[in-house]
Scaffold this motif. Structure first.
Motif, mmCIF file in Angstrom:
data_model
loop_
_atom_site.group_PDB
_atom_site.id
_atom_site.type_symbol
_atom_site.label_atom_id
_atom_site.label_comp_id
_atom_site.label_asym_id
_atom_site.label_seq_id
_atom_site.Cartn_x
_atom_site.Cartn_y
_atom_site.Cartn_z
ATOM 1 N N VAL A 24 0.812 -1.213 -0.173
ATOM 2 C CA VAL A 24 -0.081 -0.265 0.030
ATOM 3 C C VAL A 24 0.833 1.359 0.090
ATOM 4 C CG1 VAL A 24 -1.687 1.083 1.358
ATOM 5 C CG2 VAL A 24 -2.004 -1.189 1.155
ATOM 6 N N LEU A 25 0.692 2.173 -1.098
ATOM 7 C CA LEU A 25 1.167 3.532 -0.881
ATOM 8 C C LEU A 25 0.380 4.334 -0.037
ATOM 9 C CD1 LEU A 25 3.385 5.422 -1.841
ATOM 10 C CD2 LEU A 25 2.046 5.925 -3.666
ATOM 11 N N PHE A 26 0.950 4.700 1.140
ATOM 12 C CA PHE A 26 0.192 5.919 2.006
ATOM 13 C C PHE A 26 0.251 7.122 1.389
ATOM 14 C CE2 PHE A 26 0.929 2.419 5.128
ATOM 15 C CZ PHE A 26 -0.449 2.094 5.504
ATOM 16 N N GLU A 27 -1.042 7.698 1.129
ATOM 17 C CA GLU A 27 -0.815 8.926 0.320
ATOM 18 C C GLU A 27 -1.378 10.023 1.240
ATOM 19 O OE1 GLU A 27 -3.545 8.960 -2.996
ATOM 20 O OE2 GLU A 27 -2.710 6.814 -3.817
ATOM 21 N N LYS A 28 -2.202 9.950 2.079
ATOM 22 C CA LYS A 28 -2.576 11.128 3.104
ATOM 23 C C LYS A 28 -3.160 10.544 4.694
ATOM 24 C CE LYS A 28 -7.089 10.984 0.870
ATOM 25 N NZ LYS A 28 -7.702 11.139 -0.044
ATOM 26 N N PRO A 29 -3.216 11.423 5.544
ATOM 27 C CA PRO A 29 -3.774 11.116 6.757
ATOM 28 C C PRO A 29 -4.989 10.733 6.485
ATOM 29 C CG PRO A 29 -2.698 13.312 6.619
ATOM 30 C CD PRO A 29 -2.870 12.981 5.277
ATOM 31 N N GLY A 30 -5.508 9.805 7.541
ATOM 32 C CA GLY A 30 -7.101 9.477 7.547
ATOM 33 C C GLY A 30 -7.816 10.418 8.468
ATOM 34 N N ARG A 31 -9.095 9.925 8.553
ATOM 35 C CA ARG A 31 -9.731 10.861 9.484
ATOM 36 C C ARG A 31 -9.434 10.797 10.940
ATOM 37 N NH1 ARG A 31 -15.104 8.974 7.390
ATOM 38 N NH2 ARG A 31 -14.871 9.486 5.120
ATOM 39 N N LYS A 32 -9.130 9.641 11.325
ATOM 40 C CA LYS A 32 -8.798 9.520 12.807
ATOM 41 C C LYS A 32 -7.138 9.766 13.055
ATOM 42 C CE LYS A 32 -11.735 5.526 13.302
ATOM 43 N NZ LYS A 32 -11.515 4.004 13.209
ATOM 44 N N PRO A 33 -7.096 10.261 14.340
ATOM 45 C CA PRO A 33 -5.659 10.643 14.571
ATOM 46 C C PRO A 33 -4.577 9.376 14.381
ATOM 47 C CG PRO A 33 -6.994 11.387 16.409
ATOM 48 C CD PRO A 33 -7.938 10.534 15.168
ATOM 49 N N GLY A 34 -3.616 9.435 13.773
ATOM 50 C CA GLY A 34 -2.417 8.451 13.417
ATOM 51 C C GLY A 34 -2.856 7.269 12.533
ATOM 52 N N GLN A 35 -4.085 7.555 11.835
ATOM 53 C CA GLN A 35 -4.481 6.813 10.746
ATOM 54 C C GLN A 35 -4.023 7.186 9.291
ATOM 55 O OE1 GLN A 35 -8.765 6.835 9.341
ATOM 56 N NE2 GLN A 35 -8.789 5.047 10.127
ATOM 57 N N ALA A 36 -3.369 6.299 8.521
ATOM 58 C CA ALA A 36 -3.090 6.717 6.928
ATOM 59 C C ALA A 36 -3.972 5.984 6.044
ATOM 60 C CB ALA A 36 -1.635 6.154 6.920
ATOM 61 N N ASN A 54 -4.610 1.964 10.904
ATOM 62 C CA ASN A 54 -4.497 2.883 12.134
ATOM 63 C C ASN A 54 -2.937 2.864 12.592
ATOM 64 O OD1 ASN A 54 -7.192 3.438 12.429
ATOM 65 N ND2 ASN A 54 -7.596 1.626 13.758
ATOM 66 N N ASP A 55 -2.524 3.858 13.215
ATOM 67 C CA ASP A 55 -1.238 3.856 13.728
ATOM 68 C C ASP A 55 0.059 3.873 12.604
ATOM 69 O OD1 ASP A 55 -2.124 4.154 16.270
ATOM 70 O OD2 ASP A 55 -2.036 1.830 16.437
ATOM 71 N N ALA A 56 -0.272 4.697 11.547
ATOM 72 C CA ALA A 56 0.661 4.466 10.428
ATOM 73 C C ALA A 56 0.903 5.735 9.906
ATOM 74 C CB ALA A 56 -0.199 3.578 9.245
ATOM 75 N N SER A 57 0.598 6.797 10.488
ATOM 76 C CA SER A 57 0.842 8.271 9.893
ATOM 77 C C SER A 57 2.152 8.591 9.688
ATOM 78 C CB SER A 57 0.288 9.116 10.636
ATOM 79 O OG SER A 57 0.395 9.208 12.030
ATOM 80 N N ALA A 58 3.196 7.771 10.682
ATOM 81 C CA ALA A 58 4.671 7.881 10.206
ATOM 82 C C ALA A 58 5.238 7.297 8.965
ATOM 83 C CB ALA A 58 5.509 7.218 11.319
ATOM 84 N N LEU A 59 4.263 6.569 8.325
ATOM 85 C CA LEU A 59 4.578 5.751 6.856
ATOM 86 C C LEU A 59 4.007 6.742 5.915
ATOM 87 C CD1 LEU A 59 4.135 2.322 8.253
ATOM 88 C CD2 LEU A 59 6.362 3.514 7.825
ATOM 89 N N LEU A 60 3.389 7.880 5.999
ATOM 90 C CA LEU A 60 3.010 8.556 4.759
ATOM 91 C C LEU A 60 3.963 8.762 3.703
ATOM 92 C CD1 LEU A 60 0.696 11.349 6.110
ATOM 93 C CD2 LEU A 60 0.017 9.502 4.869
ATOM 94 N N GLY A 61 3.682 8.660 2.264
ATOM 95 C CA GLY A 61 4.900 8.620 1.214
ATOM 96 C C GLY A 61 5.492 7.267 1.017
ATOM 97 N N GLU A 62 5.203 6.381 2.002
ATOM 98 C CA GLU A 62 6.096 5.012 1.309
ATOM 99 C C GLU A 62 4.868 3.905 1.207
ATOM 100 O OE1 GLU A 62 8.899 3.852 4.590
ATOM 101 O OE2 GLU A 62 8.851 5.916 5.293
ATOM 102 N N ILE A 63 5.648 2.673 0.540
ATOM 103 C CA ILE A 63 4.985 1.714 0.221
ATOM 104 C C ILE A 63 5.236 0.706 1.251
ATOM 105 C CG2 ILE A 63 4.773 -0.179 -1.823
ATOM 106 C CD1 ILE A 63 5.553 1.792 -3.704
#
Ligand code: 5AD
Ligand code: SF4
Length: 454
Positions: free
Chosen positions: A390-402, A415-424
């Motif tokens: 999965v290529l994480f493109e943007k933050p989700g609605r919940k905090p920490g979500q991508a 969930n708990d993936a916002s540190a991985l934005l921009g990565e596959i």
């Protein structure tokens, strides 16, 4: 600093054009904002494909007229521009219907916006550019490009020479044109240096791409894809929208041998009835389409298919519509778009006899969408338990979500993936929801996350 608000309607090519208009106006001091209220310039980048899309533009202009007069009273004037396909199709008529509009600019002319703004500043009451200019828009656009996350669109082809009898595109976007290979490679390289990992190649007929290659010869889309796959940093390639007639051998082969080309193909068929396909001037039969699907599936067995459908084309009988349902059952789509036929002024089908009553169109659309939705849900459910990149493109609605995309273009939130934005990242699909997938980071991804945190 001046504020620029662009509202985009219609297809992804308009999304690309809107971003390029913002790039073009940046040197003039315009900074993008996301609401019209305080903007110094508002551009509606419009779509003419169906009547509803066009009417939305006029109702938005009605609202903006009031905003514009409030802003004039407050002595903070606002410029109002209409760009895109309605601008191209209706031209000066827009100024007549909505005198608050200052500028009308077609999709082939928007590189002239700075000059149009200057003309207004010098006292011109309106500026109109809807010719198909001789100079090439792509040669006049700035190299400097703003990015919005790790996935980007790049227009490689524009226009259409196919003249499907229902469609306005040949009139609004003009004749087929392809950008040279190295010009596109340059743009993709610059985007990759800014962190872009996924590129979607765009064209109204993207697989009709015939651009000049570095060897001076004409290159097809398959060759272009192989060239772009060599660019460092670009991990995923997609293309849209394609026409069955242009699915050539090399492009089909690329689905099998270019690992970066994602296993998803949007290949509109419009109807499953040979009689209707002929009336639509599609230039292919139902059988031709099914053969292409079969060949693509041989090249890439896990490919997910998508399509566009029109119901209620003039003269469409119950049997014709049944043939569409039967084709859908035969192909089994991962997702699809379907529309009621909308008569577009100036197109051959609009003048055809035997227009279908709206009630019949509605009934057919429901039946088709029910079937397509079932296929879409079944496809998403078949993904439960699988592990996807999965290529994480943007933050989700919940905090920490991508939120990202699977190879099959499904939105996936984790969930708990916002540190991985921009990565596959490897994600295990936990559940199929109505419009997206819910995933959890796979064990390898957790290591990656820890590394990103340190
Ligand atoms: N009416 C309804 N749908 C249309 N499309 C194009 N023209 C029309 C029309 N006149 C649909 C086609 C096309 C998609 C972008 O829009 O399905 O593939
Ligand atoms: Fe709409 Fe077609 Fe124009 Fe895209 S090209 S904005 S779909 S009319």
């Amino acid at each position: 600093m001046k504020k620029l608000y662009i509202k985009t309607y219609g297809c992804q090519m308009n999304v690309y054009d809107s971003a390029r208009m913002a790039d073009l106006l940046a040197p003039l001091g315009y900074v993008p904002v996301d609401e019209a209220e305080s903007a110094d310039m508002v551009i509606l980048n419009t779509c003419h494909i169906r009547e509803k899309a066009t009417e939305k533009v006029y109702s938005e202009l009605g609202k903006l007229k009031h905003l514009k007069s409030r802003r004039a009273e407050a002595e903070t004037p606002m410029l109002l521009a209409v760009a895109g396909c309605v601008a191209q199709a209706e031209g000066a008529e827009i100024l007549a219907r909505q005198p608050a509009v200052d500028m009308v600019v077609g999709p082939q002319s928007y590189h002239r916006l700075p000059e149009m703004i200057a003309r207004i500043a010098r006292g011109a009451s309106v500026a109109l550019e809807t010719d198909f200019p001789t100079e090439e828009k792509f040669d006049r656009l700035p190299e400097e490009q703003a990015t919005d996350g790790p996935a980007a669109f790049v227009t490689v082809q524009e226009g259409c020479d196919k003249f499907c009898t229902f469609c306005v595109v040949p009139y609004t976007r003009g004749a087929e044109f392809s950008r040279p290979v190295e010009q596109i490679a340059g743009e993709v390289t610059r985007l990759s240096k800014k962190g872009v990992r996924e590129i979607t190649l765009l064209g109204q007929n993207v697989n009709a791409y015939r651009g000049e290659g570095p060897d001076g010869k004409e290159w097809g889309l398959g060759q272009l894809i192989r060239r772009l796959a060599l660019i460092k940093g670009v991990e995923r390639l997609r293309y849209t929208t394609s026409h069955p007639r242009d699915m050539d051998d090399d492009l089909i082969a690329a689905h099998g041998d270019v690992a970066k080309l994602m296993p998803f193909l949007h290949l509109p068929v419009q109807s499953g009835s040979d009689r209707v396909l002929k009336e639509m001037n599609r230039g292919h039969s139902r059988e031709d389409y099914l053969k292409i699907v079969e060949r693509v599936r041989v090249a890439r067995p896990d490919i997910a298919l998508s399509s566009d459908f029109i119901v209620g084309f003039p003269g469409e009988s119950d049997a014709d519509f049944e043939a569409t349902l039967a084709l859908v059952r035969e192909v089994n789509y991962a997702q699809a778009f379907s529309f009621k036929y909308s008569a577009r002024p100036g197109t051959p089908a609009a003048a055809a006899a035997r227009q279908i009553p709206d009630a019949v169109k509605t009934e057919r659309l429901y039946a088709l969408q029910a079937l397509l939705n079932r296929q879409n849900q079944a496809f998403n459910q078949s993904c439960e338990g699988r592990v996807f990149d999965v290529l994480f493109e943007k933050p989700g609605r919940k905090p920490g979500q991508a939120v990202g995309r699977s190879p099959y273009l499904q939105p996936v939130h984790v969930n708990d993936a916002s540190a991985l934005l921009g990565e596959i990242v490897q994600v295990k699909i936990a559940a199929a929801l109505p419009n997206s997938l819910k995933g959890v980071l796979a064990p390898a991804a957790r290591l990656q996350q820890r590394a990103a945190a340190h």
